[in-house]
Design an enzyme around this catalytic site. Structure first.
Site, short mmCIF file in Angstrom:
data_model
loop_
_atom_site.label_atom_id
_atom_site.label_comp_id
_atom_site.label_asym_id
_atom_site.label_seq_id
_atom_site.Cartn_x
_atom_site.Cartn_y
_atom_site.Cartn_z
N CYS A 2 0.85 -1.18 0.00
CA CYS A 2 0.00 0.00 0.00
C CYS A 2 0.89 1.24 0.00
O CYS A 2 2.09 1.14 0.22
CB CYS A 2 -0.88 0.02 1.25
SG CYS A 2 -1.86 -1.46 1.40
N ARG A 27 1.48 1.55 -6.20
CA ARG A 27 1.57 0.54 -5.14
C ARG A 27 0.21 -0.08 -4.83
O ARG A 27 0.12 -1.02 -4.04
CB ARG A 27 2.13 1.17 -3.86
CG ARG A 27 3.51 1.76 -4.01
CD ARG A 27 3.96 2.44 -2.73
NE ARG A 27 4.16 1.47 -1.67
CZ ARG A 27 5.29 0.83 -1.44
NH1 ARG A 27 6.33 1.06 -2.19
NH2 ARG A 27 5.38 -0.04 -0.46
N TRP A 73 -3.74 -1.46 -1.41
CA TRP A 73 -3.75 -2.67 -2.21
C TRP A 73 -4.18 -3.76 -1.23
O TRP A 73 -3.42 -4.16 -0.37
CB TRP A 73 -2.36 -2.97 -2.80
CG TRP A 73 -2.47 -4.04 -3.81
CD1 TRP A 73 -2.87 -3.89 -5.10
CD2 TRP A 73 -2.22 -5.44 -3.62
NE1 TRP A 73 -2.88 -5.11 -5.72
CE2 TRP A 73 -2.50 -6.06 -4.85
CE3 TRP A 73 -1.80 -6.20 -2.56
CZ2 TRP A 73 -2.36 -7.43 -5.03
CZ3 TRP A 73 -1.67 -7.56 -2.73
CH2 TRP A 73 -1.95 -8.16 -3.96
N ASN A 99 0.84 -0.52 6.05
CA ASN A 99 1.23 -1.32 4.89
C ASN A 99 1.87 -2.57 5.47
O ASN A 99 2.73 -2.49 6.33
CB ASN A 99 2.24 -0.52 4.05
CG ASN A 99 2.81 -1.33 2.91
OD1 ASN A 99 2.21 -2.31 2.46
ND2 ASN A 99 3.98 -0.93 2.45
N GLY A 100 1.43 -3.77 5.03
CA GLY A 100 2.00 -5.01 5.55
C GLY A 100 0.88 -5.96 5.93
O GLY A 100 -0.28 -5.74 5.58
N GLU A 483 6.54 -21.25 -20.37
CA GLU A 483 6.52 -19.89 -19.81
C GLU A 483 7.73 -19.08 -20.31
O GLU A 483 7.61 -17.91 -20.62
CB GLU A 483 6.49 -19.98 -18.27
CG GLU A 483 6.58 -18.67 -17.53
CD GLU A 483 5.44 -17.68 -17.81
OE1 GLU A 483 4.48 -18.03 -18.49
OE2 GLU A 483 5.57 -16.52 -17.35
N LYS A 487 7.43 -15.61 -22.41
CA LYS A 487 8.06 -14.35 -22.00
C LYS A 487 8.85 -13.74 -23.16
O LYS A 487 8.81 -12.55 -23.40
CB LYS A 487 9.02 -14.56 -20.82
CG LYS A 487 8.42 -14.86 -19.47
CD LYS A 487 7.72 -13.71 -18.80
CE LYS A 487 6.32 -13.61 -19.23
NZ LYS A 487 5.26 -14.15 -18.48
N GLU A 490 6.44 -12.38 -25.81
CA GLU A 490 5.68 -11.21 -25.35
C GLU A 490 6.46 -9.91 -25.43
O GLU A 490 5.94 -8.91 -25.87
CB GLU A 490 5.28 -11.40 -23.87
CG GLU A 490 4.08 -12.27 -23.65
CD GLU A 490 3.76 -12.39 -22.17
OE1 GLU A 490 2.59 -12.21 -21.81
OE2 GLU A 490 4.67 -12.67 -21.35
N HIS A 506 9.60 -35.31 -32.50
CA HIS A 506 8.42 -35.53 -33.35
C HIS A 506 8.09 -34.29 -34.17
O HIS A 506 6.93 -34.01 -34.43
CB HIS A 506 7.23 -35.94 -32.47
CG HIS A 506 7.51 -37.19 -31.70
ND1 HIS A 506 7.51 -38.43 -32.29
CD2 HIS A 506 7.87 -37.38 -30.41
CE1 HIS A 506 7.81 -39.34 -31.37
NE2 HIS A 506 8.05 -38.73 -30.22
N LYS A 605 -2.47 -5.96 -19.88
CA LYS A 605 -2.20 -6.63 -18.60
C LYS A 605 -3.35 -7.54 -18.23
O LYS A 605 -3.17 -8.62 -17.69
CB LYS A 605 -1.98 -5.56 -17.52
CG LYS A 605 -1.63 -6.10 -16.16
CD LYS A 605 -0.22 -6.64 -16.16
CE LYS A 605 0.08 -7.47 -14.94
NZ LYS A 605 1.09 -8.50 -15.22
C1 G6P Z 1 -2.90 -11.40 -20.21
C2 G6P Z 1 -1.57 -10.99 -19.61
C3 G6P Z 1 -0.79 -12.23 -19.15
C4 G6P Z 1 -1.63 -13.06 -18.20
C5 G6P Z 1 -2.99 -13.41 -18.81
C6 G6P Z 1 -3.91 -14.02 -17.77
O1 G6P Z 1 -2.67 -12.05 -21.40
O2 G6P Z 1 -0.80 -10.24 -20.55
O3 G6P Z 1 0.41 -11.83 -18.52
O4 G6P Z 1 -0.94 -14.22 -17.87
O5 G6P Z 1 -3.64 -12.24 -19.31
O6 G6P Z 1 -4.20 -13.04 -16.81
P1 G6P Z 1 -4.67 -13.31 -15.34
O7 G6P Z 1 -4.78 -11.93 -14.76
O8 G6P Z 1 -6.00 -13.99 -15.44
O9 G6P Z 1 -3.65 -14.17 -14.68
#
Ligand code: G6P
Length: 610
Positions: A2, A27, A73, A99-100, A483, A487, A490, A506, A605
């Site tokens: 927060c 934050r 948050w 915060n915490g 993953e 990355k 992306e 294969h 996001k």
């Molecule tokens: C979007 C983001 C990804 C994320 C995915 C699922 O594609 O760019 O980084 O993994 O959504 O999002 P969530 O918030 O449901 O984990």
């Protein structure tokens, strides 16, 4: 995560605080609130939503010379008005921002309730207000009351406290959550980071853990929680605002990668019972029987969260011996999924707002099975619409490419595995204790990887012009290969594919030549010998091999030029370590290719459309 601001001086405290909170919104921005002290009376204004909403509500208020404000948050309790900070005691004469996480908040609440205190919110923070009230009634001194109260508290805190009876002081204390004091001319400020202070002063004192500060308009006195004076020189800040918000890192993504020792610790915090070798999660307590007795788990997610789900399948099937199906939420909702009694559905989502995941969980609930969430954002739609759930407590993730949320999701999946496996007696107490011990060691091991990034940066330099990458792993590290490839795609726009290493033969093996780097995850685990053979197959076709390996692996040294070493850990926890070099590799590749790391093209996001 927060944001906290406190002010005492001749300016309009409300303006200074609101402006500071705006700077801290990265934050968290679930709710915001302010407490202003005038003529021995505290006025609190709070609202769900962003600081701009609070700003409208407080515009036109009479000026005050002292006050505290907070942007939240959420960790405990959904983000509504009552749960917003500042929180007050029964009398409304003590206000606090925090915060915490207060780990022992429920036992403190029971004790305080029996002493006659009445609680208004679902937050852990409110217990601090009442605890301080309790000690204040005996000491009539705010500093002393705060110090005594904190002796009863387990967990982390950065707090600032205001008392109507002492209108000339702010009392602040810290353990685990950042706080710094800004030294002005006949005014002083306190905040959780420098961006909130820098318009007023660049001379600051950073508080350390277990310290308490008494701040007046003209003086700051710093002590430790044992009441011994602490001397600390002020520092002069020279960096600019943008740098501060990113904690000195060039990008939010790099900052978030570097937060992982703390975020993984936060996911485990208060949830491990060391001497029994088991875990406990408050949010699942009431549904534990259903989970332990489930006949099957179905995990629904998208993107990076889907990769975490796949890791979960390997872990849960091996240890808890429960059948696990993992589905893309977007596919699940348009199939005719068969769900039967005894099924338990899990939705994993960082944001808690991904439309496909939400629609899929609604579909599952309609079919009458329980649905539980593994979510980062407290009070998000998925968190609200699931029957129960676990928060991963990773703090706000700003970089579009998910990093710290992934490792925290893995941490929580491991907690669930530990709970189910111990309760189903598929592992012994001794095995459980071994897992718990290793969980405690993980943050330190993550730190070790983060302290050695020069080699990863050099590898990124060497391969930055490559047009294709292959990521290969086996077992629990196969989803990590997926993953790693995601990355890279992306944020650096390089085509990359993740594959189970044996499956390479294969098809993908046809692509391998001297221009095709292959990233292997080859740890000394149950798949080690097999993956070594897969590396040889790539080498035989002149492929460039980059290997994530355990330290001091002599056999691999003969096979690969580029070996990135990570510490050894249990196989089920190893993805939490092995993914970190892959996050860093994609980060450095993107930077070297001049890409916009935090806001890659075409991505969002949180995807709230179909
Ligand atoms: C979007 C983001 C990804 C994320 C995915 C699922 O594609 O760019 O980084 O993994 O959504 O999002 P969530 O918030 O449901 O984990």
């Amino acid at each position: 995560m927060c944001g906290i601001v406190g002010y005492i001086g001749d300016k309009d405290a409300c303006k200074v605080i609101v402006e500071g909170l705006k700077r801290l919104e990265y934050r968290g921005y679930d709710s915001a609130g302010i407490a202003l002290l005038r003529e021995k009376h505290i006025d609190v204004t709070k609202t769900p939503g962003k600081v701009s909403k609070l700003e409208k509500m407080v515009s036109g208020l009479r000026p005050a010379k002292i006050g505290i404000g907070h942007t939240r948050w959420a960790t405990h309790g959904e983000p509504n008005t009552v749960n917003a900070h500042p929180h007050t005691d029964c009398s409304g004469n003590i206000a606090i921002i925090h915060n915490g996480i207060i780990e022992n908040h429920s036992s403190l609440k029971t004790k305080l309730t029996s002493l006659g205190h009445t609680f208004k919110s679902q937050t852990d923070t409110e217990v601090l207000a009442h605890l301080i009230e309790e000690f204040y009634s005996r000491t009539e001194n705010l500093e002393m009351a705060v110090r005594l109260a904190l002796k009863d508290v387990n967990g982390t805190f950065g707090i600032v406290v205001l008392s109507a009876a002492e209108p000339d002081v702010l009392v602040a204390a810290r353990r685990g959550s950042p706080l710094l004091i800004g030294l002005g001319d006949s005014e002083n400020l306190i905040a959780s980071d420098a961006s909130a202070l820098i318009r007023h002063t660049r001379d600051v004192i950073y508080m350390h853990d277990n310290e308490i500060a008494v701040i007046t308009r003209t003086n700051v006195s710093l002590k430790n929680l044992d009441d011994e004076a602490v001397e600390r020189e002020a520092e002069h800040l020279t960096f600019d605002l943008e740098q501060i918000e990113k904690g000195g890192f060039a990008h939010f993504m790099l900052k978030e990668i570097n937060e992982q020792p703390e975020t993984v610790l936060n996911a485990f915090r208060g949830r491990l019972i060391d001497d029994e070798g088991v875990s406990k999660m408050g949010g699942l307590r009431e549904v534990e029987e259903k989970i332990v007795n489930a006949r099957r788990f179905v995990i629904l997610a998208c993107g990076t969260s889907w990769h975490a789900a796949l890791v979960g399948k390997y872990i849960l099937e091996q240890y808890a011996q429960i059948p696990v199906e993992v589905d893309y939420a977007s596919e699940f909702r348009y199939r005719n999924p068969v769900l039967v009694e005894g099924d338990v559905v899990w939705a994993i989502s960082q944001s808690g707002e991904t439309l496909d995941t939400l629609a899929a969980l609604r579909e599952a609930r309609q079919r009458g099975v329980p649905v539980y969430g593994i979510v980062n954002v407290v009070g998000s739609t998925i968190a609200r619409e699931t029957d129960a759930g676990v928060y991963i407590h990773a703090g706000p993730e700003i970089g579009v490419a998910s990093t710290k949320a992934f490792t925290s999701q893995l941490a929580v999946l491991n907690l669930i595995n530990l709970l189910v496996a111990r309760r189903r007696k598929t592992i012994t107490a001794e095995q459980g204790k071994e897992i718990v011990e290793e969980m405690h060691r993980l943050p330190g091991k993550i730190r070790q990887i983060l302290d050695n990034t020069a080699q990863i940066e050099a590898i990124a330099e060497e391969f930055k012009e490559s047009r294709n990458f292959l990521y290969l792993g086996r077992g629990v590290n196969f989803p990590v290969a997926l993953e790693g490839a995601l990355k890279l795609k992306e944020i650096s726009y390089i085509h990359a594919e993740g594959y189970p290493a044996a499956e390479m033969k294969h098809g993908p093996i046809a692509l391998i030549d001297e221009n095709m780097p292959a990233v292997f995850i080859a740890l000394r685990d149950s798949t080690y010998d097999k993956i070594l053979s897969n590396i040889q197959e790539v080498r035989a076709r002149k492929g460039n091999v980059i290997v994530i390996a355990n330290e001091a692996d002599g056999r691999l040294k003969e096979l690969a030029e580029h070996i990135i070493e990570i510490p050894e850990t249990l196989e089920i926890l190893s993805p939490i370590l092995s993914v970190i070099p892959l996050q860093l590799l994609s980060y450095y590749m993107a930077v070297k290719r001049g890409c916009n790391v935090d806001q890659p093209r075409n991505l969002a996001k949180s995807v709230t459309v179909e």
